[in-house]
Design a protein around this motif. Structure first.
Motif: not given
Ligand code: FAD
Length: 410
Positions: A22-23, A26, A53, A331-332, A336-338
């Protein structure tokens, strides 16, 4: 504000839940702002960043010389109350209560415990303002290792503890090298240059650093957060070396967000950070374009994070400088879902409490026009060369201004 009456979980237990492949998680770091307006704006940002985030944990620093102890505790409590897992920094500098430094540490930890804060970054701290060398208070702690031991002896497993690690060596262990051709390959790889001089942590000093880091872990620290770095190869070597030294805890890379040119230069000089030549050249070439610096900060951050993900890290830890644009952008860029929209309209209020009011060389606005700081006294009075005036024969006037009468230009 949502109320969270349960104590925070320990970060080390949260990291352990990371699934293979997994990523990285953060995490983010904030500092206590100087003004009430800054604190208010920071609270709004904390709320926004939680929603946008959802960091695994959020740090709040302990101001230089212990100057923000109460505010740090208050911000850590606020983090927890707004659903963050708070990771509160604590240093041993200037900790005195009724003349007893241990009492001051004990009382701050008791307060944290009362608020349900369960995670502490145990640090020595930098020298107090006006001092070149770090000095322990009488009967106080001499280093972060003492603090870790004290916490485990007096609070058992109540707190999760993280400690600082230095991939390039702690600045005190970095020395100037007269003849760079004498450096070993490993010394070269972590070396830096500043004002035409070469610096590195020599191999024998690096070994002492690693021995000492191992002692901090053996005394009960759960994981390491690193000093900022801009060369991911140095981080990779540090992780390998930690494993060789029997340090098997998670190592969280500390990523300084490149937000502004003056701050980047100041911090890298202060920490003697290795700045790859191409990074410095790019920064120099766009130094006058604030937006271009931020855009490049995002681009460089994405590249660094990709390299770190290849090395394999559990967490990406962002030194946000109390801002959001660069962290969100990175992050974008990494997929990642921001959620939400960036708002940095409050940037001028994000000045650290306990930091100098202005430093020599800073551009300031004054009641007489703009100028450059020549000297700053301990009470904040600054000697400013007023450049927007010119007297006969090209002379420039100098004004001595109390801190209320000038402000830094960002
Ligand atoms: C992740 C991170 C967060 C930070 N947060 C803050 C903050 O909130 N507030 C703040 O004021 N500063 C903060 N700092 C800066 C930090 O306080 C300074 O770098 C300080 O000079 C050292 O703190 P430390 O905990 O690393 O010290 P220590 O771990 O005590 O080490 C400092 C240096 O002394 C050497 N040393 C100490 N004791 C021994 C020993 N017994 N034997 C051999 N060598 C020894 C170490 O090797 C190292 O070189 C942070 C730094 C990092 C990396």
């Amino acid at each position: 504000m949502s109320s969270n009456s349960e104590p925070n979980p320990k970060i080390i237990d949260l990291i352990a839940k990371k699934e293979a492949g997994s990523k990285p998680f953060v995490s983010i770091e904030f500092f206590p702002p100087r003004s009430d307006a800054g604190v208010k704006n920071l609270y709004a940002r904390m709320q926004r960043m939680k929603e946008s985030i959802n960091p695994l944990f959020s740090d709040v620093t302990w101001g230089a010389g212990g100057s923000t102890a109460d505010l740090t505790l208050e911000i850590a409590e606020h983090l927890k109350e707004t659903g963050h897992v708070a990771n509160m920094h604590m240093t041993c500098t200037n900790m005195e209560k009724d003349g007893d430094p241990k009492l001051a540490v004990h009382s701050a930890l008791k307060t944290a415990q009362k608020y349900g804060i369960r995670n502490i970054v145990a640090l020595r701290g930098d020298p107090a303002a006006g001092q070149d060398e770090w000095k322990a208070a009488d009967g106080g702690f001499t280093c972060a290792l003492d603090l870790v031991k004290y916490m485990r002896e007096n609070f058992g497993d109540e707190f999760g503890i993280s400690v600082a690690g230095y991939p390039e060596g702690h600045p005190n262990a970095i020395s100037e090298i007269e003849d760079p051709s004498t450096m070993s390959e490993s010394e070269k790889a972590r070396s830096s240059t500043c004002d035409g001089k070469t610096f590195t942590c020599k191999d024998e000093d690096y070994k002492k650093e690693m021995d000492y880091l191992k002692q901090k872990i053996d005394a009960g620290a759960d994981f390491i957060i690193t000093q900022m770095f801009f060369d991911t190869k140095v981080f990779g070597t540090f992780v390998d070396d930690c494993r060789k030294w029997g340090i098997n805890v998670p190592i969280v890379p500390g990523l300084m967000c490149i937000n502004a040119y003056p701050g980047f230069c100041k911090m890298t000089k202060f920490c003697k950070t290795r700045v790859p030549a191409e990074l410095q050249a790019k920064m120099d070439s766009i130094q006058d374009d604030a937006e271009a610096i931020k855009a490049f900060g995002v681009e460089y951050g994405i590249q660094m994070c990709r390299e770190l993900m290849e090395i394999g890290v559990d967490v990406l830890h962002f030194y946000t400088l109390n801002l959001e644009k660069v962290t969100f952008g990175i992050l974008k860029g990494l997929g990642y879902d921001v959620k939400g929209v960036v708002d940095e309209s409050d940037a001028s209020t994000m000045v650290a409490k306990g930091s100098a009011w202005a430093r020599v060389g800073d551009k300031v606005k004054t009641i007489y026009g703009s100028g450059t700081v020549q000297d700053v006294r301990s009470d904040g009075t600054a000697q400013v060369m007023i450049e927007s005036w010119s007297l006969a024969e090209g002379q420039t006037p100098t004004a001595f201004l109390q801190k209320e009468h000038y402000s830094k230009v960002f």
